[in-house]
Design a protein around this motif. Structure first.
Motif, PDB file in Angstrom:
ATOM      1  N   VAL A 124      40.285  36.080  31.438  1.00  0.00           N
ATOM      2  CA  VAL A 124      40.664  34.848  30.750  1.00  0.00           C
ATOM      3  C   VAL A 124      39.486  34.384  29.889  1.00  0.00           C
ATOM      4  O   VAL A 124      38.349  34.349  30.354  1.00  0.00           O
ATOM      5  CB  VAL A 124      41.036  33.743  31.768  1.00  0.00           C
ATOM      6  CG1 VAL A 124      41.289  32.419  31.081  1.00  0.00           C
ATOM      7  CG2 VAL A 124      42.246  34.166  32.592  1.00  0.00           C
ATOM      8  N   GLU A 125      39.798  34.036  28.642  1.00  0.00           N
ATOM      9  CA  GLU A 125      38.803  33.480  27.730  1.00  0.00           C
ATOM     10  C   GLU A 125      38.965  31.964  27.697  1.00  0.00           C
ATOM     11  O   GLU A 125      40.088  31.458  27.573  1.00  0.00           O
ATOM     12  CB  GLU A 125      39.004  34.046  26.325  1.00  0.00           C
ATOM     13  CG  GLU A 125      38.055  33.500  25.307  1.00  0.00           C
ATOM     14  CD  GLU A 125      38.280  34.092  23.927  1.00  0.00           C
ATOM     15  OE1 GLU A 125      37.390  33.941  23.095  1.00  0.00           O
ATOM     16  OE2 GLU A 125      39.354  34.690  23.684  1.00  0.00           O
ATOM     17  N   ARG A 170      34.378  34.918  28.825  1.00  0.00           N
ATOM     18  CA  ARG A 170      35.490  35.583  29.504  1.00  0.00           C
ATOM     19  C   ARG A 170      35.138  35.769  30.971  1.00  0.00           C
ATOM     20  O   ARG A 170      34.042  36.202  31.294  1.00  0.00           O
ATOM     21  CB  ARG A 170      35.776  36.933  28.865  1.00  0.00           C
ATOM     22  CG  ARG A 170      36.337  36.774  27.482  1.00  0.00           C
ATOM     23  CD  ARG A 170      36.649  38.088  26.854  1.00  0.00           C
ATOM     24  NE  ARG A 170      37.188  37.862  25.520  1.00  0.00           N
ATOM     25  CZ  ARG A 170      37.706  38.795  24.772  1.00  0.00           C
ATOM     26  NH1 ARG A 170      37.769  40.036  25.200  1.00  0.00           N
ATOM     27  NH2 ARG A 170      38.181  38.506  23.578  1.00  0.00           N
ATOM     28  N   VAL A 171      36.092  35.421  31.813  1.00  0.00           N
ATOM     29  CA  VAL A 171      35.899  35.535  33.260  1.00  0.00           C
ATOM     30  C   VAL A 171      37.149  36.145  33.875  1.00  0.00           C
ATOM     31  O   VAL A 171      38.244  36.051  33.312  1.00  0.00           O
ATOM     32  CB  VAL A 171      35.611  34.161  33.907  1.00  0.00           C
ATOM     33  CG1 VAL A 171      34.253  33.646  33.503  1.00  0.00           C
ATOM     34  CG2 VAL A 171      36.668  33.144  33.560  1.00  0.00           C
ATOM     35  N   TYR A 172      36.989  36.813  35.022  1.00  0.00           N
ATOM     36  CA  TYR A 172      38.135  37.353  35.753  1.00  0.00           C
ATOM     37  C   TYR A 172      38.544  36.329  36.796  1.00  0.00           C
ATOM     38  O   TYR A 172      37.726  35.902  37.606  1.00  0.00           O
ATOM     39  CB  TYR A 172      37.788  38.696  36.399  1.00  0.00           C
ATOM     40  CG  TYR A 172      37.720  39.784  35.363  1.00  0.00           C
ATOM     41  CD1 TYR A 172      38.867  40.472  34.979  1.00  0.00           C
ATOM     42  CD2 TYR A 172      36.529  40.089  34.740  1.00  0.00           C
ATOM     43  CE1 TYR A 172      38.817  41.452  34.008  1.00  0.00           C
ATOM     44  CE2 TYR A 172      36.465  41.068  33.764  1.00  0.00           C
ATOM     45  CZ  TYR A 172      37.612  41.742  33.406  1.00  0.00           C
ATOM     46  OH  TYR A 172      37.564  42.702  32.436  1.00  0.00           O
ATOM     47  N   LEU A 173      39.819  35.939  36.744  1.00  0.00           N
ATOM     48  CA  LEU A 173      40.320  34.873  37.608  1.00  0.00           C
ATOM     49  C   LEU A 173      41.589  35.282  38.331  1.00  0.00           C
ATOM     50  O   LEU A 173      42.407  36.026  37.799  1.00  0.00           O
ATOM     51  CB  LEU A 173      40.639  33.634  36.766  1.00  0.00           C
ATOM     52  CG  LEU A 173      39.485  33.028  35.972  1.00  0.00           C
ATOM     53  CD1 LEU A 173      40.016  31.944  35.044  1.00  0.00           C
ATOM     54  CD2 LEU A 173      38.432  32.472  36.913  1.00  0.00           C
ATOM     55  N   THR A 174      41.750  34.747  39.528  1.00  0.00           N
ATOM     56  CA  THR A 174      42.994  34.879  40.265  1.00  0.00           C
ATOM     57  C   THR A 174      43.821  33.642  39.958  1.00  0.00           C
ATOM     58  O   THR A 174      43.379  32.517  40.208  1.00  0.00           O
ATOM     59  CB  THR A 174      42.720  34.982  41.775  1.00  0.00           C
ATOM     60  OG1 THR A 174      41.905  36.128  42.006  1.00  0.00           O
ATOM     61  CG2 THR A 174      44.017  35.104  42.557  1.00  0.00           C
ATOM     62  N   VAL A 181      43.288  37.517  28.115  1.00  0.00           N
ATOM     63  CA  VAL A 181      42.874  38.530  27.147  1.00  0.00           C
ATOM     64  C   VAL A 181      43.080  39.942  27.670  1.00  0.00           C
ATOM     65  O   VAL A 181      43.100  40.893  26.893  1.00  0.00           O
ATOM     66  CB  VAL A 181      41.411  38.333  26.676  1.00  0.00           C
ATOM     67  CG1 VAL A 181      41.299  37.063  25.851  1.00  0.00           C
ATOM     68  CG2 VAL A 181      40.453  38.317  27.835  1.00  0.00           C
ATOM     69  N   ALA A 182      43.250  40.096  28.976  1.00  0.00           N
ATOM     70  CA  ALA A 182      43.531  41.409  29.554  1.00  0.00           C
ATOM     71  C   ALA A 182      44.128  41.215  30.939  1.00  0.00           C
ATOM     72  O   ALA A 182      43.689  40.374  31.709  1.00  0.00           O
ATOM     73  CB  ALA A 182      42.270  42.253  29.646  1.00  0.00           C
ATOM     74  N   GLU A 193      45.325  46.895  31.196  1.00  0.00           N
ATOM     75  CA  GLU A 193      44.532  46.565  29.999  1.00  0.00           C
ATOM     76  C   GLU A 193      43.061  46.388  30.361  1.00  0.00           C
ATOM     77  O   GLU A 193      42.197  46.655  29.560  1.00  0.00           O
ATOM     78  CB  GLU A 193      45.023  45.258  29.377  1.00  0.00           C
ATOM     79  CG  GLU A 193      46.350  45.350  28.693  1.00  0.00           C
ATOM     80  CD  GLU A 193      46.700  44.005  28.095  1.00  0.00           C
ATOM     81  OE1 GLU A 193      45.952  43.537  27.211  1.00  0.00           O
ATOM     82  OE2 GLU A 193      47.708  43.440  28.505  1.00  0.00           O
ATOM     83  N   GLN A 194      42.782  45.912  31.571  1.00  0.00           N
ATOM     84  CA  GLN A 194      41.403  45.666  31.980  1.00  0.00           C
ATOM     85  C   GLN A 194      40.615  46.973  32.053  1.00  0.00           C
ATOM     86  O   GLN A 194      39.412  46.987  31.871  1.00  0.00           O
ATOM     87  CB  GLN A 194      41.359  44.984  33.343  1.00  0.00           C
ATOM     88  CG  GLN A 194      41.947  43.605  33.316  1.00  0.00           C
ATOM     89  CD  GLN A 194      41.955  42.973  34.676  1.00  0.00           C
ATOM     90  OE1 GLN A 194      41.120  43.252  35.521  1.00  0.00           O
ATOM     91  NE2 GLN A 194      42.919  42.107  34.915  1.00  0.00           N
TER      92      GLN A 194
END
Length: 86
Positions: A62-63, A17-21, A78-79, A83-84
């Motif tokens: 995002v997963e 899972r990573v945080y993406l723009t 995923v969030a 939600e994050q």
């Protein structure tokens, strides 16, 4: 036969899972891969119902999935938003 795992090497594993723009390209929400050495960007194809805006104004979690869509690694939201922080 080359698998997606072979293409990505150790840049990011399926299920990570990573945080993406995200931005819209060719009618799809996509993001640059967080590892510059990766040969593929990420196409978000699942979990879109979690998004209030398309594209969202803030990064989302995002997963990575085990398939390729339009020449990009498939991903699932995923969030998003509040939600994050839950």
């Amino acid at each position: 036969m080359t698998s997606i795992r072979d293409l990505l090497g150790e840049s990011l594993a399926i299920g990570d899972r990573v945080y993406l723009t995200l931005e819209e390209r060719d009618g799809r929400l996509v993001a640059d891969h967080p590892n510059d050495a990766s040969p593929m960007d990420i196409a978000v194809v699942e979990g879109l119902e979690r998004l209030e805006e398309r594209p969202p104004t803030e990064p989302v979690a995002v997963e990575l999935l085990d398939r390729v869509v339009d020449g990009r690694i498939a991903g699932r939201v995923v969030a998003a938003g509040r939600e994050q922080n839950d």
